[in-house]
Design a protein around this motif. Sequence first.
Motif, PDB file in Angstrom:
ATOM      1  N   VAL B  95      21.350 -17.105 -26.459  1.00  0.00           N
ATOM      2  CA  VAL B  95      20.746 -17.924 -25.405  1.00  0.00           C
ATOM      3  C   VAL B  95      19.220 -17.764 -25.448  1.00  0.00           C
ATOM      4  O   VAL B  95      18.477 -18.735 -25.261  1.00  0.00           O
ATOM      5  CB  VAL B  95      21.312 -17.547 -24.021  1.00  0.00           C
ATOM      6  N   ILE B  98      18.000 -19.922 -28.307  1.00  0.00           N
ATOM      7  CA  ILE B  98      18.045 -21.339 -27.919  1.00  0.00           C
ATOM      8  C   ILE B  98      16.901 -21.636 -26.952  1.00  0.00           C
ATOM      9  O   ILE B  98      16.214 -22.659 -27.070  1.00  0.00           O
ATOM     10  CB  ILE B  98      19.404 -21.717 -27.283  1.00  0.00           C
ATOM     11  N   SER B 102      13.629 -24.133 -27.730  1.00  0.00           N
ATOM     12  CA  SER B 102      13.636 -25.384 -26.957  1.00  0.00           C
ATOM     13  C   SER B 102      12.394 -25.541 -26.101  1.00  0.00           C
ATOM     14  O   SER B 102      12.471 -25.952 -24.957  1.00  0.00           O
ATOM     15  CB  SER B 102      14.858 -25.420 -26.027  1.00  0.00           C
ATOM     16  N   ALA B 105      12.188 -22.944 -23.158  1.00  0.00           N
ATOM     17  CA  ALA B 105      12.829 -23.287 -21.887  1.00  0.00           C
ATOM     18  C   ALA B 105      12.941 -21.999 -21.078  1.00  0.00           C
ATOM     19  O   ALA B 105      13.830 -21.186 -21.305  1.00  0.00           O
ATOM     20  CB  ALA B 105      14.209 -23.887 -22.143  1.00  0.00           C
ATOM     21  N   PRO B 107      13.782 -21.193 -17.962  1.00  0.00           N
ATOM     22  CA  PRO B 107      15.013 -20.830 -17.233  1.00  0.00           C
ATOM     23  C   PRO B 107      16.056 -20.195 -18.162  1.00  0.00           C
ATOM     24  O   PRO B 107      16.734 -19.234 -17.792  1.00  0.00           O
ATOM     25  CB  PRO B 107      15.516 -22.170 -16.692  1.00  0.00           C
ATOM     26  N   LEU B 108      16.144 -20.744 -19.359  1.00  0.00           N
ATOM     27  CA  LEU B 108      17.114 -20.216 -20.324  1.00  0.00           C
ATOM     28  C   LEU B 108      16.713 -18.807 -20.775  1.00  0.00           C
ATOM     29  O   LEU B 108      17.565 -17.925 -20.948  1.00  0.00           O
ATOM     30  CB  LEU B 108      17.177 -21.155 -21.532  1.00  0.00           C
ATOM     31  N   ILE B 111      17.680 -16.485 -18.040  1.00  0.00           N
ATOM     32  CA  ILE B 111      19.133 -16.261 -18.025  1.00  0.00           C
ATOM     33  C   ILE B 111      19.521 -15.337 -19.172  1.00  0.00           C
ATOM     34  O   ILE B 111      20.385 -14.472 -19.031  1.00  0.00           O
ATOM     35  CB  ILE B 111      19.884 -17.605 -18.073  1.00  0.00           C
TER      36      ILE B 111
END
Lengths: 66, 146
Positions: B95, B98, B102, B105, B107-108, B111
Amino acid sequence: MKVNEAGWDRILRVIIGLVLLYLGWGGVVTGSAGLVLKVLGFVPLITGLIGWCPLYSLLRVSTKKA
Amino acid sequence: MEPKLAKLEAEYRGRVAVVRLNADEAPETVRNLGIFSVPTLIVVSGGREIARRTGAQSLQSLASLFEAAEAGTPPPLVSLPPQDRALRMLAGSAVLLIGLLSGPAWPLVGISALLLFSGVYDRCPVWRALSPRLASLAQRLRSPKR
């Protein structure tokens, strides 16, 4: 929350979740479909990591051997 | 959990005494012991409480409590099974990758940090120190004293 997923089930869910997240966040799928994937990808990921599926629980099924 | 408890009770007969308390029949005793949910297992050795577990326990977890009762020392901390730890670390790393690829990102990325922490939380000294206090606070909030 009792674990109701077998090992293979958990690994499959995590893989599917990661793929969906990549499709959504990685920009492969754009627009509203991409937005849905961005959120939906977390469902199999989290249920796979914790080993508990609420749907399995509702339907009283389990892929985990007793 | 009763069959597992009975099995261990038989194995440790003469070395560890098991006392069962019905929460409905002895609410005052339950309150005095600081029990807020059932089942709760309390291990006492030499007149001193050395361990307490709430919720259904695996046979392995129960056995560690019996060993602790016999030895008179607190049981080792429950840790994540290695497969769970590996799955969380791999998922967190994926994650994070990714998220970084991205954009990034954020928020990712956030997380992924939570996922990675969930793979090692049981070994974090800060978490170990805070966790019993948070658990006791949560219990007090759920069942305030009358």
